[in-house]
Design an enzyme around this catalytic site. Structure first.
Site, PDB file in Angstrom:
ATOM      1  N   SER A 123      12.742  20.138  19.744  1.00 47.95           N
ATOM      2  CA  SER A 123      13.738  20.095  20.806  1.00 47.95           C
ATOM      3  C   SER A 123      14.857  19.115  20.448  1.00 47.95           C
ATOM      4  O   SER A 123      15.588  19.335  19.495  1.00 47.95           O
ATOM      5  CB  SER A 123      13.072  19.740  22.130  1.00 47.95           C
ATOM      6  OG  SER A 123      13.856  20.184  23.210  1.00 47.95           O
ATOM      7  N   LYS A 175      23.465  18.314  48.403  1.00 51.31           N
ATOM      8  CA  LYS A 175      23.234  16.931  48.007  1.00 51.31           C
ATOM      9  C   LYS A 175      21.749  16.608  47.855  1.00 51.31           C
ATOM     10  O   LYS A 175      21.377  15.759  47.041  1.00 51.31           O
ATOM     11  CB  LYS A 175      23.868  15.974  49.033  1.00 51.31           C
ATOM     12  CG  LYS A 175      23.853  14.524  48.606  1.00 51.31           C
ATOM     13  CD  LYS A 175      24.583  14.339  47.283  1.00 51.31           C
ATOM     14  CE  LYS A 175      24.523  12.895  46.815  1.00 51.31           C
ATOM     15  NZ  LYS A 175      25.118  12.734  45.479  1.00 51.31           N
TER      16      LYS A 175
END
Length: 300
Positions: A123, A175
Site C-alpha cells: 500500500s 458535519k
C-alpha cells in the site's frame, strides 16, 4: 446494579478500561521493538565517510518529517552518490505517503535512488517505492495492496443497550458524517465512496507514472490484493529479485561508483526511555482517537 443506575458512567468505565489496557500493551511492545531494532542496526552504522545513504521506512507511515529530513541531508551531501530507500512498512497515512513520494521524485532528479523491500512494502509502502528509479524485492516480500481503505465502528446498538442517546448540534448536513453513534445515510456513503475513488485514482496515477506504466494497466492490478515479490516482478511492479546487498550493488553501478561501497545511515537521535515512551503513548492515543471517533482511512 451500578450498570442500571449509572449507564453512562458504566459505559465510560468499560471503554476507558479497554483502551487503557490496549494502550499499555501496545506501548510496551512498541518501545521494546524500538530498542530491539536499535540494537540490531547499531553495529552497522558507519562512523566513516561513505558514498551510499540509507533511508529506512519501518512500520506504519504516520509522519514524513524524519524521512524527508534524511532524504534532503543525503541529497545535499556531495559525498553521497546514491540513496537506498529501505522499506519494511504495511502502509499508512495518505498525506505522509504522498509527501515522501514527492520528496523522492525531487531526489531522484539529482541522485540515483533504489528501493529495497524487506518483509513487507505494501500500500503506502509500495506507493513510496514507486518513486525510486528501481525496486528490489525478495521473492517472498509482501507488496502491492494498491488501494485506499476507509472504515469506522458503528456503536449505535451498544449505546442503545446501555441507554445512551447521542445529542448532535451541527452547522451543516454532513458535519457529523461518519459518527459511530448512527448508521450512514445512502447520500453519506456515496460522498465517502467518491472520496475513496478520488484518492485511489491519485494512487494509481502516481504509481503508473513513476513506474512508466500505462494507467489502465496499473489500474487492473490496483484492486487491493497483495503480491509476492516474485509475482510482482512478473507484473512489472518491481524490477529485480534480491536482498539489501543486491540493492546496494545496483545503486553503486547506476551511480558509477568505483571502489568500495560504504553505507551511511542517518544519525540516530539521542532519546531517553521516558521520551520514547511519551512519543509512543502520544501516537497510540492519537490512533485511538481516530479509531473511536471518525473514520480511519489511508494507504493500508
Amino acid at each position: 446494579m451500578f450498570a442500571r443506575r449509572h449507564p453512562f458512567l458504566f459505559f465510560l468505565c468499560v471503554i476507558c478500561g479497554c483502551f487503557t489496557f490496549g494502550l499499555v500493551a501496545v506501548s510496551g511492545i512498541a518501545v521494546l521493538g524500538a530498542f530491539v531494532v536499535n540494537n540490531e542496526i547499531s553495529g552497522v552504522i558507519s562512523s566513516s565517510p561513505g558514498n551510499i545513504g540509507v533511508v529506512e521506512v519501518t512500520g506504519p507511515i504516520i509522519s514524513s518529517k524524519k524521512i524527508i529530513q534524511d532524504l534532503k541531508a543525503f541529497r545535499d551531501d556531495d559525498a553521497i552518490k546514491a540513496i537506498i530507500l529501505r522499506i519494511d512498512s504495511p502502509g499508512g497515512g495518505i498525506g505522509p505517503s504522498q509527501e515522501i513520494y514527492r520528496e523522492l521524485i525531487k531526489t531522484r532528479a539529482e541522485k540515483k535512488v533504489i528501493a529495497s523491500m524487506g518483509s513487507v512494502a505494501a500500500s503506502g509502502g509500495y506507493y513510496i517505492a514507486c518513486a525510486a528509479q528501481g525496486i528490489v524485492a525478495n521473492s517472498g516480500t509482501i507488496t502491492g495492496s494498491v488501494g485506499v481503505i476507509m472504515e469506522y465502528a458503528n456503536l449505535e446498538q451498544i449505546a442503545k443497550k446501555i441507554g445512551i442517546a447521542p445529542v448532535v448540534i451541527k452547522s451543516g448536513e454532513y458535519k457529523d458524517m461518519g459518527s459511530p453513534m448512527r448508521e450512514l445515510k445512502d447520500s453519506e456513503k456515496q460522498l465517502f465512496q467518491n472520496l475513496v475513488d478520488e484518492l485511489h485514482a491519485q494512487f494509481v496515477s502516481d504509481a503508473a507514472i513513476a513506474r512508466n506504466m500505462e494507467i489502465n494497466v496499473m489500474a487492473k492490478l490496483a484492486d487491493g490484493r497483495v503480491y509476492t515479490g516474485q509475482t510482482a516482478m512478473k507484473l512489472n511492479l518491481v524490477d529485480r529479485i534480491g536482498n539489501m546487498d543486491d540493492a546496494v550493488q545496483w545503486a553503486g553501478q547506476m551511480a558509477g561508483i568505483e571502489g568500495e561501497l560504504t553505507l551511511v545511515y542517518p544519525k540516530e537521535d539521542k532519546i531517553t526511555l521516558f521520551k520514547k515512551l511519551a512519543e509512543t503513548l502520544f501516537q497510540d492515543i492519537n490512533l485511538g482517537t481516530r479509531l473511536s471517533g471518525q473514520f480511519r482511512y489511508g494507504f493500508n
